[in-house]
Design a protein around this motif. Structure first.
Motif, short mmCIF file in Angstrom:
data_model
loop_
_atom_site.label_atom_id
_atom_site.label_comp_id
_atom_site.label_asym_id
_atom_site.label_seq_id
_atom_site.Cartn_x
_atom_site.Cartn_y
_atom_site.Cartn_z
N SER A 119 -14.47 -30.96 14.21
CA SER A 119 -15.19 -31.78 14.62
C SER A 119 -15.96 -31.31 15.86
O SER A 119 -14.83 -30.96 17.41
CB SER A 119 -15.17 -33.42 14.78
N ARG A 120 -16.80 -30.95 16.02
CA ARG A 120 -17.74 -30.63 17.45
C ARG A 120 -16.93 -31.66 18.69
O ARG A 120 -16.69 -30.97 19.69
CB ARG A 120 -18.82 -30.93 17.43
N GLU B 100 -9.64 -30.69 7.94
CA GLU B 100 -10.49 -31.19 8.23
C GLU B 100 -11.17 -29.88 8.71
O GLU B 100 -10.43 -29.32 9.40
CB GLU B 100 -10.60 -32.79 7.91
#
Length: 302
Positions: free
Chosen positions: A75-76, A72
């Protein structure tokens, strides 16, 4: 049962098909182990994260070890958490690794794109960090330095007087026979040895952090890490979590876990290791139960 245990022990003793750099480390505490070495996916090596996957379903764990899980995009929140850990726990490494990237205005314009390309070429090899993130990390570090209890501990770390960040522990579990690993955010050695685990969060109030503790298994983390330190002869007297918010005014709060939580977590992590040992020993990694189950009203719904 005795025959099964003997077969399991024999199978676990077989050399790993993927020796890896991590397995070359002797049991004990290690400094400066690269993250890539620590996080190698090796069948049968028990980290807290791996054991959580076993608790989910052994088949999930096996898929992860094989690299079959879909990667993935980071994410931030995860990116910020990694940067914050580095900035707070390893300021010198943070200064070498990250570079604060300026704002370029409207990124769709040719001028903005040219500025961005020029800046990134000039800072090749560094990880770009947004100005807002850099300000937040500086604010979090400043808040910790001013905390009456945590301030002196972290200032001693930053000044190189006491404590070490990102300490890797490798050991063999005496009950399951598994090779285990853990990585202390901050380890303070001595007669009053302590591990402090830093958790960045949106809400560090007790009721909310307790929810996070249940969701992410922080108690099992503590039990796993404490075993590692005990087995390697460097027992810790205390394990605390330091929860700190990611937005101003960067509220923070240290937490201990109750004896009841610790005892439950110790049993859970012990069972997960026993389950993993059996899965590896017999090459059997089941998924979820195929039976239909009836869902009940949850306690907090009443």
């Amino acid at each position: 049962m005795i025959a099964e245990s003997a077969e399991l022990a024999e199978n676990l003793a077989k050399p790993s098909a993927v020796p890896g750099r991590f397995l070359a480390l002797p049991d004990g505490l290690h400094h400066d182990v690269p993250e890539s070495t620590y996080h190698e996916r090796i069948l049968g090596v028990a980290s807290k994260g791996a054991l959580e996957l076993v608790r989910y379903a052994p088949a999930k764990y096996l898929s992860w070890v094989r690299g079959e899980d879909e990667p993935e995009e980071e994410s931030r929140a995860l990116f910020f958490g990694r940067a914050a850990h580095c900035g707070i726990l390893e300021p010198e490494k943070y200064a070498r690794t990250y570079a604060v990237e300026p704002a370029y205005g409207d990124g769709r314009t040719k001028a903005a794109k040219e500025k961005k390309d020029a800046w990134r070429a000039e800072h090749a090899g560094a990880i770009p960090l947004a100005e807002a993130d850099a300000r937040a990390i500086a604010g979090m570090k400043d808040a910790i330095s001013k905390h009456p209890e945590m301030g002196p501990i972290f200032r001693a770390l930053w000044e190189g007087k006491r404590g070490a960040a990102e300490v890797t522990v490798k050991w063999t579990c005496p009950e399951s026979g598994l090779i285990c690993r853990a990585r202390d955010d901050l380890f303070i050695d001595g007669e009053d040895a302590e591990t402090i685990d830093l958790k960045t969060t949106a809400d560090c109030r007790p009721e909310e952090f307790n929810r996070s503790r249940m969701k992410w298994g922080y108690g099992r983390q503590r039990a796993h890490y404490e075993e590692g330190h005990a087995v390697t002869g460097r027992p810790i007297r205390r394990f605390r979590f330091l929860a700190i918010e990611k937005t101003a005014p960067y509220l923070l709060k240290p937490y201990d876990l109750s004896p009841a939580i610790h005892e439950l977590s110790r049993r859970q992590i012990s069972q997960a290791k026993a389950d993993l040992a059996r899965c590896v020993g017999f090459d059997d990694f089941p998924g979820l139960s195929p039976l239909t189950e009836t869902l009940e009203i949850l306690p907090w719904e009443r």
